[in-house]
Design a protein around this motif. Structure first.
Motif, PDB file in Angstrom:
ATOM      1  N   LYS A  15       0.844  -1.198   0.000  1.00 33.52           N
ATOM      2  CA  LYS A  15       0.000   0.000   0.000  1.00 33.52           C
ATOM      3  C   LYS A  15       0.880   1.248   0.000  1.00 33.52           C
ATOM      4  O   LYS A  15       0.633   2.199  -0.748  1.00 33.52           O
ATOM      5  N   VAL A  19       0.874   4.059  -3.013  1.00 34.92           N
ATOM      6  CA  VAL A  19       0.520   5.457  -2.766  1.00 34.92           C
ATOM      7  C   VAL A  19       1.683   6.374  -3.130  1.00 34.92           C
ATOM      8  O   VAL A  19       1.503   7.377  -3.828  1.00 34.92           O
ATOM      9  N   GLN A  22       2.315   6.420  -6.964  1.00 32.33           N
ATOM     10  CA  GLN A  22       1.312   7.202  -7.689  1.00 32.33           C
ATOM     11  C   GLN A  22       1.616   8.687  -7.571  1.00 32.33           C
ATOM     12  O   GLN A  22       1.561   9.423  -8.556  1.00 32.33           O
ATOM     13  N   ARG A  23       1.987   9.133  -6.386  1.00 35.32           N
ATOM     14  CA  ARG A  23       2.326  10.549  -6.195  1.00 35.32           C
ATOM     15  C   ARG A  23       3.527  10.955  -7.045  1.00 35.32           C
ATOM     16  O   ARG A  23       3.544  12.031  -7.641  1.00 35.32           O
TER      17      ARG A  23
END
Length: 63
Positions: A15, A19, A22-23
């Motif tokens: 996870k 996250v 993606q950023r």
């Protein structure tokens, strides 16, 4: 080995990877550092002290 604890720890790590990755991708796209309508990406997973070297190649469509 506690299978449930292992599973939860792996999921937590993945996870975090998802996250933060993606950023990072969104940042390079927003800053105009990508030309064209596709971004070719590669994720390499290694683990200290092991021979793990898992590579995932992909493509992200920008339009």
């Amino acid at each position: 080995m506690d299978e449930d604890a292992l599973n939860m720890s792996i999921r937590k790590f993945l996870k975090q990877v998802g996250v933060t990755s993606q950023r990072a991708i969104e940042t390079v796209v927003r800053e105009g550092k990508v030309s064209g309508d596709r971004l070719h990406v590669r994720m390499t997973l290694t683990a200290e002290g092991t021979d793990l070297n898992h590579v995932v190649d992909g493509e992200i469509r920008l339009s």
